[in-house]
Design an enzyme around this catalytic site. Sequence first.
Site, PDB file in Angstrom:
ATOM      1  N   GLU A  47     -42.343  -1.779-131.754  1.00 55.84           N
ATOM      2  CA  GLU A  47     -42.220  -2.427-133.106  1.00 55.84           C
ATOM      3  C   GLU A  47     -43.036  -1.678-134.208  1.00 55.84           C
ATOM      4  O   GLU A  47     -43.948  -1.185-133.834  1.00 55.84           O
ATOM      5  CB  GLU A  47     -42.660  -3.820-133.103  1.00 55.84           C
ATOM      6  N   LYS A 124     -36.140  -8.923-136.896  1.00 53.62           N
ATOM      7  CA  LYS A 124     -36.794 -10.003-136.436  1.00 53.62           C
ATOM      8  C   LYS A 124     -36.525 -11.376-137.013  1.00 53.62           C
ATOM      9  O   LYS A 124     -36.999 -11.521-138.382  1.00 53.62           O
ATOM     10  CB  LYS A 124     -38.368  -9.657-136.523  1.00 53.62           C
ATOM     11  N   CYS A 169     -41.240  -8.434-130.697  1.00 54.50           N
ATOM     12  CA  CYS A 169     -42.500  -8.894-130.554  1.00 54.50           C
ATOM     13  C   CYS A 169     -42.499 -10.355-130.409  1.00 54.50           C
ATOM     14  O   CYS A 169     -42.098 -10.987-129.341  1.00 54.50           O
ATOM     15  CB  CYS A 169     -43.513  -8.434-131.584  1.00 54.50           C
TER      16      CYS A 169
END
Length: 310
Positions: A47, A124, A169
């Site tokens: 990430e 995300k 993540c």
Amino acid sequence: MSRRLKVASAQLGPIHLADDRPSVVKRLVEMLKEAHGMGCRFVVFPELALTTFFPRYWYDQAGEADRFFEYEMPSAETRPLFDLAAKLNIGFYLGYAEADGEGRRFNSSVLVDTDGKILGKYRKVHLPGHADNRPHLPFQHLEKKYFEPGDLGFPVWRAFDSILGMLICNDRRWPEAYRVMGLQGVELIALGFNTPSHNIYHPETPHLRMFHHRLSVQAGAYQNATWVVATAKAGAEDGYHMFGGSCIVAPTGEIMAQTVSEEDEVVAFDCDLDLCRHYKASTFAFERHRRIEHYTRITAQTGVTLPSED
Ligand code: CDT
């Protein structure tokens, strides 16, 4: 003949504020070459792989954080990575901070095919942390200040003879994210992360932090019968420590390869994609065993609704 895909998890050691893009891209290029030398066809980078984990810092001047964002992908600075991928016939996942040109900003990743062309993008969805300034904390986690929640859902792509999806993540802690891709037959999930070794909200030992990371990716892999390749940016960035623990997880939930350092490190595994089929046809044959009539709360509410007390 079983379908096999040799993949690499290409962990990055720290990127400091003073490190510029070309020096970071050089490190990525070196790891892409190493993965190619190991016979890999697909590489997962972390990430926000081009900069330090800047959401730990509060920037209040307009434009002060702009330098951490990418305004095009690839750019002149990142193009060497894409060109090398095309030359070596190897694909990759790359996490970066995206400025979309219309004033919106996302924590994103791209899926790049073996010809160096972008096949897909993910933004995300589960942004952790806070948006307000909390200078009393040892460091901050300001993803809610710098990014909008992703607006692309959890798509999957047919790529590398497999069905491939992406997470970033904190997404790995949310079973719904895996399940939405599981319902599209996902066979390999690429996931980059930056996880601080200390929880600023609630005390936890570094051991427990690592346990929760592995628990999440191993459960997500098993319960959705998919491979998961989870890649860290690790070590102390200007004194702020993040753990490593990059790993390649099988549909059995077992870790098949993992990093041992907190530096730039490549680990690889030859994934048997047909192993997914076994679980998808038995324990997790969704079409036979799921009972969606009981799952409505999952999309109908976010917070907890307690039962009445009377
Ligand atoms: N980058 C990222 O999402 N990190 C989070 C840390 C959460 S602590 C506020 C993670 O889930 O690892």
